[in-house]
Design an enzyme around this catalytic site. Structure first.
Site, PDB file in Angstrom:
ATOM      1  N   HIS A  57       0.875  -1.171   0.000  1.00 46.74           N
ATOM      2  CA  HIS A  57       0.000   0.000   0.000  1.00 46.74           C
ATOM      3  C   HIS A  57       0.907   1.212   0.000  1.00 46.74           C
ATOM      4  CE1 HIS A  57      -2.386  -3.016   2.247  1.00 46.74           C
ATOM      5  NE2 HIS A  57      -3.422  -2.453   1.658  1.00 46.74           N
ATOM      6  N   ASP A  60       2.435   1.711   3.349  1.00 46.77           N
ATOM      7  CA  ASP A  60       3.359   0.694   3.871  1.00 46.77           C
ATOM      8  C   ASP A  60       4.777   1.140   3.550  1.00 46.77           C
ATOM      9  OD1 ASP A  60       1.137  -0.874   4.369  1.00 46.77           O
ATOM     10  OD2 ASP A  60       1.385  -2.090   2.560  1.00 46.77           O
ATOM     11  N   MET A  91       2.509  -5.825  -7.929  1.00 42.60           N
ATOM     12  CA  MET A  91       1.216  -5.190  -7.620  1.00 42.60           C
ATOM     13  C   MET A  91       1.418  -4.076  -6.604  1.00 42.60           C
ATOM     14  SD  MET A  91      -1.055  -5.316  -4.778  1.00 42.60           S
ATOM     15  CE  MET A  91      -1.712  -6.785  -3.993  1.00 42.60           C
ATOM     16  N   GLU A 184     -11.049  -6.256  -4.915  1.00 38.31           N
ATOM     17  CA  GLU A 184     -11.058  -7.301  -3.881  1.00 38.31           C
ATOM     18  C   GLU A 184     -12.278  -7.152  -2.980  1.00 38.31           C
ATOM     19  OE1 GLU A 184      -7.396  -7.580  -1.732  1.00 38.31           O
ATOM     20  OE2 GLU A 184      -8.315  -8.675  -0.080  1.00 38.31           O
ATOM     21  N   LYS A 186     -14.944  -8.296   0.151  1.00 36.16           N
ATOM     22  CA  LYS A 186     -14.949  -8.853   1.504  1.00 36.16           C
ATOM     23  C   LYS A 186     -16.340  -8.565   2.082  1.00 36.16           C
ATOM     24  CE  LYS A 186     -12.243  -8.728   5.775  1.00 36.16           C
ATOM     25  NZ  LYS A 186     -11.143  -8.073   6.499  1.00 36.16           N
ATOM     26  N   GLU A 220      -9.988 -13.357  -2.529  1.00 34.57           N
ATOM     27  CA  GLU A 220      -9.163 -13.785  -1.388  1.00 34.57           C
ATOM     28  C   GLU A 220      -9.839 -14.958  -0.695  1.00 34.57           C
ATOM     29  OE1 GLU A 220      -7.282 -11.011   1.327  1.00 34.57           O
ATOM     30  OE2 GLU A 220      -8.013 -12.168   3.041  1.00 34.57           O
ATOM     31  N   HIS A 223     -11.739 -14.125   2.525  1.00 34.83           N
ATOM     32  CA  HIS A 223     -12.941 -13.306   2.368  1.00 34.83           C
ATOM     33  C   HIS A 223     -14.113 -14.127   1.838  1.00 34.83           C
ATOM     34  CE1 HIS A 223     -10.195  -9.500   2.081  1.00 34.83           C
ATOM     35  NE2 HIS A 223     -10.044 -10.183   3.200  1.00 34.83           N
ATOM     36  N   ASP A 248      -5.471 -13.539  -3.809  1.00 32.32           N
ATOM     37  CA  ASP A 248      -4.942 -13.425  -2.439  1.00 32.32           C
ATOM     38  C   ASP A 248      -5.121 -14.765  -1.735  1.00 32.32           C
ATOM     39  OD1 ASP A 248      -4.080 -10.851  -2.659  1.00 32.32           O
ATOM     40  OD2 ASP A 248      -5.494  -9.992  -1.227  1.00 32.32           O
ATOM     41  N   ASP A 258     -11.642 -11.977  10.749  1.00 30.04           N
ATOM     42  CA  ASP A 258     -10.731 -12.070   9.611  1.00 30.04           C
ATOM     43  C   ASP A 258      -9.371 -12.595  10.084  1.00 30.04           C
ATOM     44  OD1 ASP A 258      -9.368 -11.643   7.259  1.00 30.04           O
ATOM     45  OD2 ASP A 258      -9.265  -9.470   7.492  1.00 30.04           O
ATOM     46  N   ASP A 260      -6.727 -14.317   8.267  1.00 36.44           N
ATOM     47  CA  ASP A 260      -5.523 -14.212   7.420  1.00 36.44           C
ATOM     48  C   ASP A 260      -4.453 -15.238   7.808  1.00 36.44           C
ATOM     49  OD1 ASP A 260      -6.590 -12.164   5.872  1.00 36.44           O
ATOM     50  OD2 ASP A 260      -5.712 -10.575   7.090  1.00 36.44           O
ATOM     51  N   ASP A 290      -1.672 -13.154   1.147  1.00 37.56           N
ATOM     52  CA  ASP A 290      -2.147 -12.035   1.967  1.00 37.56           C
ATOM     53  C   ASP A 290      -2.506 -12.584   3.340  1.00 37.56           C
ATOM     54  OD1 ASP A 290      -2.998  -9.713   2.958  1.00 37.56           O
ATOM     55  OD2 ASP A 290      -4.835  -9.576   1.784  1.00 37.56           O
TER      56      ASP A 290
END
Ligand code: GLT
Ligand code: MN
Ligand code: MN
Length: 388
Positions: A57, A60, A91, A184, A186, A220, A223, A248, A258, A260, A290
């Site tokens: 991102h 980030d 990406m 994406e 969710k 994902e 998700h 993802d 969530d 992950d 992810d």
């Protein structure tokens, strides 16, 4: 001894977000458990464990309040680290969820200035991604949702989302970035309800855009599983529509927050069908993990987590090849798919339709043949559990 065949190589296209290996283990009930990992340190780690790509991102990499000089210095350092460690940036994405300005959404917020700011932030993130070589731009609208539907008409939210996507496609063309956007979905978290809850919802929206060819999806695992859905089916529909621009990979126990989790760690069987599908159809995009390490881990544990994601993918890829080559499975599949049948259902014609309308079918006979799916699935389990 580590097995060579499970060693990740660049052609496997395994990527991680800075936010994944750099995740510090914060959750709604507890603070960070790991010290910050700088982007350069993250790239070094990814190079060391054999990943091919790193994604980010905007924030980030570059703090939201960085000066233009700081930004340029950070980007230069980061690009150098990528080159030195043989890691590429397939990406990029934008953070439209962390800052309080997005508390009521970004592209769908009621405040026009918030929407304009979201566009500005996204265009700058596209500049940043392009500078680092990214060709895919992911958009995850985590804040594009509601706690109360009293705040706006949900169809207005859909219209605003469409306007923003149209705007960003034009920006990409204008700047000759050649981006493919991957949307994406969710169902919830952080909002109580997010407007585009599933990959299918985004696929429907894409067909209404000005430039649908530039926009696809980024399904994902977690998700789709949060929504109680079958990830492989979502991916297959996207693939069939030519819209699988990114994926993802992680894991998730349905009905939970969530999570992950490390790829394949919660539902290896579902992960198997997914890997088998991606490999069978010849998906060539990045395999992006992810996910993040358990909160119990230090950075050695984070490496174990990241290695585990890639290793599990490669093991499942090998199992998929074994499944495809298994003689008993092949015989079962031949029995399933070679059933000769009535050809008049293949394509409509007035004649076929009237013949079909008056045809007689042996309903009981058609329903009586065992399909052997139990045997087929047990053979799959035998392969997965390593006894075949
Ligand atoms: C966030 C989210 C992910 C998205 C990332 C991209 S951010 O971690 O949970 O699923 O892919 O914005
Ligand atoms: Mn997630
Ligand atoms: Mn994701």
């Amino acid at each position: 001894m580590e097995n060579e065949k499970y060693t990740p190589r660049p052609e496997h296209k395994f990527s991680f977000g800075l936010w994944t290996v750099g995740n510090r283990g914060r959750d709604p009930f507890g603070d960070a458990v790991r010290p910050p990992l700088t982007p350069v340190e993250a790239v070094r780690m990814l190079g060391e464990i054999g990943a091919y790509g790193v994604n980010f991102h905007d924030n980030d990499l570059v703090p939201i309040d960085a000066t233009p000089q700081e930004r340029d210095r950070i980007v230069n350092e980061f690009r150098r680290a990528c080159e030195e460690n043989g890691v590429v940036v397939p990406m990029a994405t934008v953070n439209l969820f962390y800052d309080p300005v997005f508390r009521d959404g970004a592209f769908t917020a009621n405040d026009k200035s918030v929407r304009a700011y979201a566009l500005q932030k996204t265009m700058r993130a596209m500049d940043l991604g392009a500078e680092c070589g990214a060709k895919i731009f992911v958009l995850w609208g985590g804040r594009e949702g509601v706690e109360t539907d009293g705040c706006r008409r949900p169809d207005d939210a859909v219209k605003r989302l469409r306007e923003a996507l149209n705007y960003l496609c034009e920006y990409s063309l204008d700047r000759k970035y050649d981006y493919k956007f991957a949307l994406e979905a969710k169902p919830n978290e952080p909002r109580a309800d997010i407007y585009m809850p599933t990959t299918g919802a985004y696929l429907a929206l894409i067909s209404t855009l000005d430039r649908p060819e530039m926009v696809g999806v980024n399904p994902e695992v977690a998700h789709e599983h949060m929504a109680g859905l079958n990830m492989t089916h979502a991916v297959a529909q996207a693939w069939e529509a030519g819209k699988l621009f990114h994926v993802d990979l992680n894991d998730q126990i349905p009905g939970r927050y969530d999570q992950d989790l490390r790829f394949g760690s919660a539902n290896p069987r579902a992960a198997f069908w997914l890997v088998k599908f991606l490999e069978d159809v010849g998906y060539t995009g990045p395999r992006h993990f992810d996910a993040h390490a358990y909160r119990t881990e230090d950075y050695e544990g984070v490496k174990e987590f990241a290695r585990g994601c890639m290793r599990t993918y490669l093991i499942l890829k090998e199992k998929a090849a074994q499944w495809n080559g298994d003689t008993e499975i092949r015989a079962l599949l031949a029995g399933i798919s070679e059933t000769a049948g009535d050809e008049r259902g293949n394509k409509f014609s007035t004649q076929h339709a009237s013949e079909l309308l008056s045809a007689t079918f042996d309903r009981a006979g058609l329903a009586s043949r065992g399909l052997n799916y139990e045997r087929l699935d047990q053979l799959t389990i035998d392969i997965l559990l390593g006894v075949r």
